[in-house]
Design a protein around this motif. Sequence first.
Motif: not given
Length: 378
Positions: A181-185, A203-213, A229-237
């Motif tokens: 599936s697509p990632a870093l997206v 744009s704003t600074e955030v913390k994204v939680t996906v499961g345990e990540n 960046p935060a969303v793209l990294n979150a898409s990995l999980y």
Amino acid sequence: MNQIVIIGGGASALMLAALLPPKSATLIEANTKTGAKIQVSGGGKCNITNQVMDAAYYLGEEYFVQPVLDMFDEKMLLKWLEERGLTPVLRKGTQYFCPNASKEILSIFQKESSKQNILLGEKVISVTKKGQIFEVKTDKRVLKAEKVVVASGGLSYPQLKASDIGYRIAEAFGHHIVKTSPALVGFTLQPGEFFFKELSGASTEVKVTVGENVIEGSLLFAHKGISGPAVLNASLYWEKGTIEIDFLGDVDWETLRRSEKNISSLLPMPKRVTKRFLLQLGLQDKQGKKVTSSELERLKSLCHYSFAPAGTFGYSKAEVTKGGVSTDEVNAYTMMSEKEEGLYFIGEVLDVTGRLGGYNFQWAFSTAYVCHQHLING
């Protein structure tokens, strides 16, 4: 007879071609030039590697990822590049970039790989094996080889002729493919979050939680949904279901309740963003000292804003593809298939995906190095 055939012309393929002895390999690339994805990486700036290199920054099996990184780490990569006249520069804290543009590293790879036989504009159709010899069928010829290295990447950037040939070859030899599936997206939105689109460009600074990540960084509101960046990294999980975003971080609520300033000046988001969220929450933008207890609770909901993305922006916008050839069936110390002698898999085609920050390029280079060591030393 070819000693080695390399399928693909991206980062891992070019690194392998550069490392191998002259005239020992034939590289096949569907595009009319090699390194097309390198050239567009990071908007042409090319984030090569990272000062902080560890399996924890990858989606994949640690027992497989860590030994590969240990055998060819970021320091070895930087030394190899410096020996060829390129000294990457440190930016964004721990990330190494080309000093000026991606063409700097691409020119090194194109020069170093030119000692091999390069076939451009040629599409691989299939790989079979008769006895000890592989037959690589392209849309122009059939090549015979003693060894085949699949370095064909993933499905991201279909406009650069990305294809599933690597997965099809793996399956033909009995390998399991972990769902891709697509990632870093970026994420698209359900109707409940369509108001995000009104904030496009903010744009704003955030913390994204996906499961345990938990991923920290910036979130960018976009026309199609959310990115950054935060969303793209979150898409990995993320597979499906809800994610949680903390838009506010460590707000001192007691100080806010005593303040003469309006809420839009007190929260750590751009005013435009804060005011739209206040509207969504049914709150007025008033002095902090006038905020009631129930209104405060509604504000605090922005610390754990939960919703389910509709999906992602897709492969055309994805930096990489997650999933791929199962690492349970590949030797981490050689990159050779556990199912077929002489068949190797390197780079993005494997079920290993790194976060933003140079991790995927490092993976490409490290797997190429490990593969080359086995090819030349047996």
